[in-house]
Design a protein around this motif. Sequence first.
Motif, PDB file in Angstrom:
ATOM      1  N   GLN A 103      -8.184   2.360  10.126  1.00  0.00           N
ATOM      2  CA  GLN A 103      -7.450   2.737   8.926  1.00  0.00           C
ATOM      3  C   GLN A 103      -6.184   1.893   8.814  1.00  0.00           C
ATOM      4  O   GLN A 103      -5.516   1.623   9.805  1.00  0.00           O
ATOM      5  CB  GLN A 103      -7.087   4.213   8.965  1.00  0.00           C
ATOM      6  CG  GLN A 103      -6.499   4.720   7.672  1.00  0.00           C
ATOM      7  CD  GLN A 103      -6.314   6.222   7.700  1.00  0.00           C
ATOM      8  OE1 GLN A 103      -6.436   6.857   8.735  1.00  0.00           O
ATOM      9  NE2 GLN A 103      -6.020   6.787   6.562  1.00  0.00           N
ATOM     10  N   LYS A 162      -1.543   4.477   0.194  1.00  0.00           N
ATOM     11  CA  LYS A 162      -2.958   4.307  -0.119  1.00  0.00           C
ATOM     12  C   LYS A 162      -3.683   4.123   1.208  1.00  0.00           C
ATOM     13  O   LYS A 162      -3.384   3.214   1.965  1.00  0.00           O
ATOM     14  CB  LYS A 162      -3.162   3.091  -1.021  1.00  0.00           C
ATOM     15  CG  LYS A 162      -4.610   2.874  -1.419  1.00  0.00           C
ATOM     16  CD  LYS A 162      -4.717   1.799  -2.484  1.00  0.00           C
ATOM     17  CE  LYS A 162      -6.124   1.492  -2.858  1.00  0.00           C
ATOM     18  NZ  LYS A 162      -6.879   2.593  -3.414  1.00  0.00           N
ATOM     19  N   PHE A 175     -10.449  -4.730   1.989  1.00  0.00           N
ATOM     20  CA  PHE A 175      -9.091  -4.730   2.535  1.00  0.00           C
ATOM     21  C   PHE A 175      -9.090  -5.293   3.953  1.00  0.00           C
ATOM     22  O   PHE A 175     -10.019  -5.058   4.723  1.00  0.00           O
ATOM     23  CB  PHE A 175      -8.535  -3.303   2.590  1.00  0.00           C
ATOM     24  CG  PHE A 175      -8.555  -2.609   1.262  1.00  0.00           C
ATOM     25  CD1 PHE A 175      -7.502  -2.762   0.380  1.00  0.00           C
ATOM     26  CD2 PHE A 175      -9.625  -1.831   0.886  1.00  0.00           C
ATOM     27  CE1 PHE A 175      -7.517  -2.135  -0.864  1.00  0.00           C
ATOM     28  CE2 PHE A 175      -9.660  -1.197  -0.341  1.00  0.00           C
ATOM     29  CZ  PHE A 175      -8.597  -1.354  -1.215  1.00  0.00           C
ATOM     30  N   CYS A 200      -5.808  -7.610  -0.011  1.00  0.00           N
ATOM     31  CA  CYS A 200      -6.709  -6.751  -0.776  1.00  0.00           C
ATOM     32  C   CYS A 200      -7.467  -7.517  -1.845  1.00  0.00           C
ATOM     33  O   CYS A 200      -6.953  -8.476  -2.423  1.00  0.00           O
ATOM     34  CB  CYS A 200      -5.914  -5.662  -1.493  1.00  0.00           C
ATOM     35  SG  CYS A 200      -4.781  -4.755  -0.444  1.00  0.00           S
ATOM     36  N   CYS A 217      -9.711  -1.240   7.103  1.00  0.00           N
ATOM     37  CA  CYS A 217      -9.751  -2.687   7.265  1.00  0.00           C
ATOM     38  C   CYS A 217     -11.190  -3.104   7.579  1.00  0.00           C
ATOM     39  O   CYS A 217     -11.820  -2.546   8.476  1.00  0.00           O
ATOM     40  CB  CYS A 217      -8.819  -3.096   8.399  1.00  0.00           C
ATOM     41  SG  CYS A 217      -8.913  -4.839   8.846  1.00  0.00           S
ATOM     42  N   ASP A 230     -13.014  -3.609  -3.639  1.00  0.00           N
ATOM     43  CA  ASP A 230     -12.610  -2.560  -2.701  1.00  0.00           C
ATOM     44  C   ASP A 230     -12.675  -3.087  -1.261  1.00  0.00           C
ATOM     45  O   ASP A 230     -13.226  -2.463  -0.369  1.00  0.00           O
ATOM     46  CB  ASP A 230     -13.480  -1.313  -2.889  1.00  0.00           C
ATOM     47  CG  ASP A 230     -12.748  -0.042  -2.516  1.00  0.00           C
ATOM     48  OD1 ASP A 230     -11.515  -0.008  -2.620  1.00  0.00           O
ATOM     49  OD2 ASP A 230     -13.422   0.921  -2.109  1.00  0.00           O
ATOM     50  N   VAL A 286      -6.778   3.086   3.299  1.00  0.00           N
ATOM     51  CA  VAL A 286      -7.959   2.237   3.222  1.00  0.00           C
ATOM     52  C   VAL A 286      -8.376   1.846   4.631  1.00  0.00           C
ATOM     53  O   VAL A 286      -7.615   1.996   5.584  1.00  0.00           O
ATOM     54  CB  VAL A 286      -7.694   0.973   2.373  1.00  0.00           C
ATOM     55  CG1 VAL A 286      -7.355   1.341   0.939  1.00  0.00           C
ATOM     56  CG2 VAL A 286      -6.595   0.125   2.964  1.00  0.00           C
ATOM     57  N   LEU A 331       0.827  -1.208   0.000  1.00  0.00           N
ATOM     58  CA  LEU A 331       0.000   0.000   0.000  1.00  0.00           C
ATOM     59  C   LEU A 331       0.859   1.255   0.000  1.00  0.00           C
ATOM     60  O   LEU A 331       0.335   2.360  -0.081  1.00  0.00           O
ATOM     61  CB  LEU A 331      -0.938   0.011   1.211  1.00  0.00           C
ATOM     62  CG  LEU A 331      -1.925  -1.148   1.280  1.00  0.00           C
ATOM     63  CD1 LEU A 331      -2.741  -1.058   2.569  1.00  0.00           C
ATOM     64  CD2 LEU A 331      -2.840  -1.158   0.076  1.00  0.00           C
TER      65      LEU A 331
END
Length: 73
Positions: A43, A33, A58, A51, A37, A56, A35, A21
Amino acid sequence: MEEKQLNHFSHEEHPLILSELQKKKDNGSIDQKLVVCYGCQEQTLDPAAYCCFACDFFLHKKCAELPQQITHP
């Protein structure tokens, strides 16, 4: 990074792929990046996560590798 796949019970549509990431730019800065979880709802600040970019979806590496069941004494 070698491609590591994981079939996870929380996302049965596709295997999850351990992906980086963070990317280091030419000027030395790091592009991260950001994202969330799906396991812990935090975060993802780790350099890599499991991923599914198609969905989309994660998971932190540590969240993805937790056992489904534990034995409590």
